[in-house]
Design an enzyme around this catalytic site. Structure first.
Site: not given
Length: 373
Positions: A68, A70, A134
Site C-alpha cells: 500500500d 499511504d 508510532d
C-alpha cells in the site's frame, strides 16, 4: 545529504530533519506506484504539501515492493475530496480520504497536530505530524517528485541498524493507543528489526491495556496477521510478550495447557503462511480454517461420530457455536467462519448438510471429504 532547518526561540538555526537524496536512499523510481505519484503531484500542483509516508517508505528503503502507498498532505479532507472525484471521506472522528483507482485504494490523510496528544484529530503541520507516528521506521516521508526522503527521527539509521524505536515517549505510546503494541511485535516479526529490551518490557507490563480495546479493532489486527504470510512469527512474538491472550484467549489457554495442541497449532500457522504465500487470492475462510482446525479436532471423536451417523445438522450447529466462542474477541464475517468450519470438517472426513433453519441466507450443500491444504 541535505539538512532542513528551523529557528529556535532565540532565532538561532536548529536542525529539524535530514534529507536523503536519491543516491543515498537508493529508492528506484519504478518502484513508486504511478497512481500514488499522480495523487502526490496533483496535490502539489494545487499548492499543497504531499508525501508518501509510513510503511511504504520503509519497504522501499529495504528493497521491498509496498503493498500500500499511504499519502499525507497539508490539504484538508474536504479539499482532497474536491480534487479527486474518485474519492470518499471516511471516518467520523479521524477523517481521511480514500482515493480509488480501479481496485487500488490510496489512503490520503491530513497532517495532524499534537495539541491533543498522539491520538487527537486536530489538523497541524508536518513537523507536528511526525511526532504522532508510532515508530521511527514508519515516520519517514518520501517526496517522489524530488526523489528525497525526509527524516526527522533518524528512521533511516534505525532501519539500517534493524531497531524498532518509538517516536512517542515510552510512558505514553501504549497508553494513548494500546494497539501500537501489536504493531510493534508485527514489525519485529516481519522486518527483522529488533525490539529493544526496554520496549519489550514495557509491552509485557502494558499488555492488559488491550483488554478494553473494541472487538472490531482487535478483529482488524488479527485478520492482518492471518493475511500477512508471517502469522507464525507474529504470533510467536505476541505469545512471548503476553499479547496473544488478548487476541485469542481461548487458544492461549489451550496452548498453555496442552503441549501437543501447542505443537499442532503452531505447525498449522506455518502451513497457513505457506498457503498465503502461494494463494494470493485465497478467501478468508480458507485462512481461518488453519486457525480452528486443531480446536475442531479436539471437540469430539469424529470417527465415532461418522461411524454412528450422528445428526449432521445438529453436529454442525454445535461445532459452529463452539468455534464462534473459540475465536472471540475476533469477529470475522459469518460466512467466512462457516466456510472455515466446513473446510475443517471436510479434512476430518465429515460430510455436513447445514440445517435449513439454523442460520438465514446460507447455502445448503452436503460436503464431501476433502484433502488438507
Amino acid at each position: 545529504m541535505l539538512i532542513r532547518y528551523s529557528t529556535d526561540q532565540k532565532g538561532r538555526p536548529h536542525q529539524k530533519a535530514v534529507i536523503y537524496t536519491k543516491d543515498e536512499h537508493t529508492i528506484p523510481r519504478d518502484k513508486i506506484d504511478p497512481d500514488a505519484y499522480f495523487v502526490v503531484s496533483k496535490l502539489r500542483g494545487e499548492g499543497f504539501d504531499a508525501y508518501i509516508v509510513g510503511g511504504a517508505v520503509r519497504d522501499l528503503i529495504v528493497g521491498r515492493t509496498p503493498k500500500d502507498f499511504d499519502i499525507v498532505t497539508s490539504a484538508t479532507p474536504s479539499k482532497i475530496k474536491k480534487l479527486f472525484r474518485n474519492s470518499r471521506i471516511i471516518g467520523r472522528r479521524f477523517r481521511l480520504v480514500h482515493v480509488f483507482f480501479g481496485e487500488k485504494i490510496f489512503e490520503v490523510s491530513t497532517f495532524r497536530s499534537i495539541s491533543e496528544g498522539s491520538v487527537g484529530n486536530v489538523f497541524g503541520t508536518m513537523d507536528e505530524d511526525v511526532q504522532r507516528r508510532d515508530f521511527s521506521l514508519n515516520a519517514l516521508y518520501y517526496d517522489p517528485i524530488k526523489e528525497q526522503v525526509i527524516d526527522y527521527v533518524h528512521g533511516v539509521e534505525d532501519i539500517r541498524h534493524r531497531i524498532i524505536r518509538p517516536v512517542i515517549p515510552l510512558d505514553r505510546i501504549f497508553i494513548e493507543d494500546p494497539v501500537r503494541m501489536l504493531r510493534a511485535v508485527k514489525y519485529s516479526a516481519t522486518t527483522g528489526c529488533k525490539l529493544p529490551f526496554s520496549v519489550r518490557r514495557k509491552i509485557r507490563k502494558s499488555a492488559h491495556l488491550l483488554s478494553p480495546v473494541s472487538p472490531s479493532r482487535l478483529t482488524e489486527e488479527m485478520l492482518k496477521i492471518l493475511n500477512s504470510g508471517h502469522a507464525y512469527d507474529i504470533i510467536q512474538e505476541a505469545l512471548s510478550t503476553d499479547l496473544y491472550m488478548y487476541l485469542q484467549p481461548s487458544a492461549c489457554a489451550m496452548l498453555y495447557a496442552d503441549r501437543r495442541f501447542e505443537s499442532r497449532y503452531m505447525e498449522h500457522l506455518k502451513e497457513l503462511d505457506a498457503y498465503v504465500s502461494s494463494h494470493h487470492n485465497a478467501r478468508l475462510g480458507e485462512k481461518l480454517s488453519f486457525l480452528i482446525y486443531d480446536f475442531i479436532t479436539n471437540l469430539t471423536d469424529w470417527k465415532q461420530e461418522v461411524a454412528t451417523k450422528s445428526a449432521a445438522g445438529e453436529l454442525y450447529t454445535r461445532t459452529w457455536r463452539e468455534c464462534r466462542n473459540f475465536v472471540l474477541p475476533m469477529n470475522p464475517q459469518r460466512t467466512e467462519l462457516e466456510f472455515a468450519i466446513r473446510t475443517s470438517l471436510k479434512k476430518l472426513g465429515v460430510g455436513v448438510r447445514i440445517p435449513k433453519n439454523a442460520f438465514s441466507g446460507r447455502e445448503k450443500t452436503t460436503q464431501a471429504p476433502g484433502q488438507k491444504h
